[in-house]
Design an enzyme around this catalytic site. Structure first.
Site, mmCIF file in Angstrom:
data_model
loop_
_atom_site.group_PDB
_atom_site.id
_atom_site.type_symbol
_atom_site.label_atom_id
_atom_site.label_comp_id
_atom_site.label_asym_id
_atom_site.label_seq_id
_atom_site.Cartn_x
_atom_site.Cartn_y
_atom_site.Cartn_z
ATOM 1 N N HIS A 15 0.858 -1.193 0.000
ATOM 2 C CA HIS A 15 0.000 0.000 0.000
ATOM 3 C C HIS A 15 0.889 1.237 0.000
ATOM 4 O O HIS A 15 1.676 1.425 0.934
ATOM 5 C CB HIS A 15 -0.891 0.021 1.248
ATOM 6 C CG HIS A 15 -1.808 -1.160 1.329
ATOM 7 N ND1 HIS A 15 -3.084 -1.157 0.810
ATOM 8 C CD2 HIS A 15 -1.627 -2.402 1.842
ATOM 9 C CE1 HIS A 15 -3.646 -2.337 1.011
ATOM 10 N NE2 HIS A 15 -2.778 -3.117 1.633
ATOM 11 N N LEU A 16 0.740 2.067 -1.027
ATOM 12 C CA LEU A 16 1.540 3.296 -1.101
ATOM 13 C C LEU A 16 0.719 4.549 -0.847
ATOM 14 O O LEU A 16 1.269 5.651 -0.803
ATOM 15 C CB LEU A 16 2.211 3.413 -2.480
ATOM 16 C CG LEU A 16 3.396 2.497 -2.753
ATOM 17 C CD1 LEU A 16 3.924 2.727 -4.168
ATOM 18 C CD2 LEU A 16 4.513 2.705 -1.732
ATOM 19 N N ARG A 17 -0.627 4.394 -0.744
ATOM 20 C CA ARG A 17 -1.512 5.562 -0.557
ATOM 21 C C ARG A 17 -1.336 6.542 -1.720
ATOM 22 O O ARG A 17 -0.823 6.192 -2.767
ATOM 23 C CB ARG A 17 -1.247 6.258 0.795
ATOM 24 C CG ARG A 17 -1.187 5.334 2.010
ATOM 25 C CD ARG A 17 -2.398 4.470 2.169
ATOM 26 N NE ARG A 17 -2.404 3.755 3.449
ATOM 27 C CZ ARG A 17 -3.054 2.630 3.660
ATOM 28 N NH1 ARG A 17 -3.732 2.040 2.682
ATOM 29 N NH2 ARG A 17 -3.034 2.057 4.839
ATOM 30 N N ASN A 41 -6.627 0.181 -2.964
ATOM 31 C CA ASN A 41 -7.698 0.638 -2.052
ATOM 32 C C ASN A 41 -7.525 2.101 -1.654
ATOM 33 O O ASN A 41 -7.478 2.447 -0.484
ATOM 34 C CB ASN A 41 -7.784 -0.274 -0.812
ATOM 35 C CG ASN A 41 -6.528 -0.287 0.027
ATOM 36 O OD1 ASN A 41 -5.430 -0.033 -0.482
ATOM 37 N ND2 ASN A 41 -6.664 -0.561 1.314
ATOM 38 N N LEU A 219 -5.104 -6.229 9.440
ATOM 39 C CA LEU A 219 -6.043 -7.252 8.970
ATOM 40 C C LEU A 219 -5.422 -8.000 7.807
ATOM 41 O O LEU A 219 -4.829 -7.355 6.937
ATOM 42 C CB LEU A 219 -7.364 -6.605 8.544
ATOM 43 C CG LEU A 219 -8.204 -6.089 9.724
ATOM 44 C CD1 LEU A 219 -9.377 -5.260 9.231
ATOM 45 C CD2 LEU A 219 -8.684 -7.249 10.589
ATOM 46 N N ASP A 247 2.398 -6.174 2.609
ATOM 47 C CA ASP A 247 1.159 -5.543 3.105
ATOM 48 C C ASP A 247 1.504 -4.335 3.981
ATOM 49 O O ASP A 247 0.758 -3.999 4.900
ATOM 50 C CB ASP A 247 0.279 -6.537 3.869
ATOM 51 C CG ASP A 247 -1.136 -5.990 4.095
ATOM 52 O OD1 ASP A 247 -1.550 -5.078 3.357
ATOM 53 O OD2 ASP A 247 -1.808 -6.470 5.023
ATOM 54 N N HIS A 251 -0.539 4.248 8.248
ATOM 55 C CA HIS A 251 -1.594 5.114 8.802
ATOM 56 C C HIS A 251 -0.873 6.062 9.759
ATOM 57 O O HIS A 251 0.085 5.662 10.420
ATOM 58 C CB HIS A 251 -2.618 4.299 9.592
ATOM 59 C CG HIS A 251 -3.465 3.384 8.754
ATOM 60 N ND1 HIS A 251 -4.587 3.817 8.078
ATOM 61 C CD2 HIS A 251 -3.356 2.067 8.477
ATOM 62 C CE1 HIS A 251 -5.131 2.799 7.432
ATOM 63 N NE2 HIS A 251 -4.400 1.717 7.651
ATOM 64 N N ALA A 263 -6.578 -0.394 10.895
ATOM 65 C CA ALA A 263 -5.808 -1.623 10.682
ATOM 66 C C ALA A 263 -4.700 -1.352 9.682
ATOM 67 O O ALA A 263 -4.961 -0.790 8.620
ATOM 68 C CB ALA A 263 -6.725 -2.713 10.157
HETATM 69 C C1 NCD Z 1 -4.638 -2.421 4.757
HETATM 70 C C2 NCD Z 1 -4.733 -0.892 4.584
HETATM 71 O O1 NCD Z 1 -4.598 -0.166 5.574
HETATM 72 O O2 NCD Z 1 -4.931 -0.447 3.455
HETATM 73 N N1 NCD Z 1 -4.692 -2.718 6.163
HETATM 74 C C3 NCD Z 1 -4.245 -3.841 6.765
HETATM 75 O O3 NCD Z 1 -4.457 -3.995 7.958
HETATM 76 N N2 NCD Z 1 -3.602 -4.767 6.101
HETATM 77 C C4 NCD Z 1 -5.699 -3.086 3.975
HETATM 78 C C5 NCD Z 1 -5.538 -4.588 3.838
HETATM 79 O O4 NCD Z 1 -4.661 -5.064 3.138
HETATM 80 O O5 NCD Z 1 -6.310 -5.323 4.478
HETATM 81 ZN ZN ZN Z 2 -3.089 -5.052 2.073
#
Ligand code: NCD
Ligand code: ZN
Length: 346
Positions: A15-17, A41, A219, A247, A251, A263
């Site tokens: 996730h790089l936002r 996402n 998660l 993953d 945040h 999460a």
């Molecule tokens: C991820 C996120 O923050 O985008 N969070 C996480 O707990 N892994 C989403 C995801 O991969 O479930």
């Molecule tokens: Zn993820």
């Protein structure tokens, strides 16, 4: 063993936002990895090929000058994803999959799929055009115990997807249980799984050690020790259908340290070193390279990277915080000592 020399690895789940957070984190991944599958996402999500290519451009613009890091894009499946979009994605050299978020399963999954039957034609098309399906494998019904969500998803959903679309190539993302390891092991070569560094290093006790630990909450949530042992075995034995996907999910400190904390664990700042730490626990590095740098490329049908990286046995302390816009970011293992350090002159 004082040095580990492996093909430059890839991160098959990252996730790089988006800007301005993207700029704060992308160099961490680019320092270690040659490529990464970039999770879609965002809010709003990356739903179309146009969205994915525009996001890819923003990522490349945020990279340090001349950095060769290659973002591999994926689409976010919704109830309304069209077969035409899937065909177009399969024809794009920049798009490598489509991600199934069961609606409500995790961060920014509200626009995800509400019922698998709604996207049957999409699965059909992905199978036909050879686009990889990446799955967040957790059941979402409110009454399902959070520690059972992965197992119930296997029994209620994944088994059926596999039976109905036997040629569909699927990555079961960030697996956390012995059940998932066994399910992947027993399947044919259309099914693979990513494993995070944090699920190799912590079990669910880490969430409650001396008090509640929001920076260990992600998660799927970490499970019991015997599940962690199964993940370590799957990663370290060199089985071809298991590979690294961090993953890493940043945040802000405020979003994590809250009455309803988000999460996600930020591990990208030292992901390769964290994986090495996990292999250190097994005392066997012979399959580190296949897990980090070959198995994923094989599954995604991409060439191996040609560069190499070197890790040195040189203990160092993970910083307590990292910069993050209008806040800070608490990295995984903040303040703890890691054994292996990425060498800058490889
Ligand atoms: C991820 C996120 O923050 O985008 N969070 C996480 O707990 N892994 C989403 C995801 O991969 O479930
Ligand atoms: Zn993820």
């Amino acid at each position: 063993m004082t040095k580990l020399n492996i093909i430059r690895p890839d991160d098959w789940h990252l996730h790089l936002r988006d800007s301005p957070f993207l700029e704060a984190v992308v160099a961490d991944s680019a320092r270690q990895f040659a490529r990464a599958i970039i999770m879609p996402n965002l809010d709003p999500p990356v739903r179309s090929c146009g969205d994915a290519l525009a996001y890819r451009d923003r990522i490349r613009a945020a990279l340090p000058a001349d950095c060769p890091f290659n973002p591999l894009m994926t689409l976010y499946l919704t109830d309304n994803t069209s077969v035409d979009e899937i065909r177009a994605a399969s024809e794009s050299e920049f798009i490598h999959g489509a991600k199934l978020y069961p609606a409500g399963a995790t961060t920014n999954s509200a626009a995800g799929v509400t019922n698998l039957s709604k996207i049957a034609p999409v699965f059909e098309a992905m199978q036909k055009y050879g686009l990889v399906l990446q799955v967040h494998g957790e059941a979402t019904a409110a009454e399902v115990d959070i520690f059972d969500r992965e197992k119930i998803f296997i029994d209620e959903s994944l088994t059926h997807i596999r039976a109905r679309y036997p040629q569909l190539r699927i990555v079961f993302e960030h697996i956390t249980t012995r059940d998932a390891v066994e399910f992947v092991r027993q399947a044919d070569d259309h099914l693979a799984a990513t494993i995070t560094a944090h699920h190799l290093l912590i079990n669910r006790n880490a969430l409650f050690r001396g008090g509640i630990r929001p920076h260990h909450y992600c998660l799927p949530v970490a499970k019991r020790e015997h599940h962690r042992q199964a993940l370590l075995e799957a990663a370290s034995l060199g089985e071809a259908r298991f590979f690294a996907g961090t993953d890493s999910a940043p945040h802000s400190l405020q979003a994590k340290e809250s009455a309803c904390g988000c999460a996600g664990i930020y591990s990208a700042h030292c992901a390769l070193e964290l994986y090495a730490e996990a292999f250190e626990q097994c005392g066997d590095f012979s399959h580190l390279e296949s897990f980090m740098s070959r198995n994923g490329a094989d599954f995604y049908r991409l060439p191996y990277n040609t560069e190499r990286v070197v890790l040195e046995r040189s203990p160092w302390v993970v910083p307590d915080t990292l910069p993050y816009p209008e806040s800070s970011l608490i990295p995984f293992m903040a303040g703890e000592t890691l054994t292996w350090k990425l060498s800058l002159n490889d």
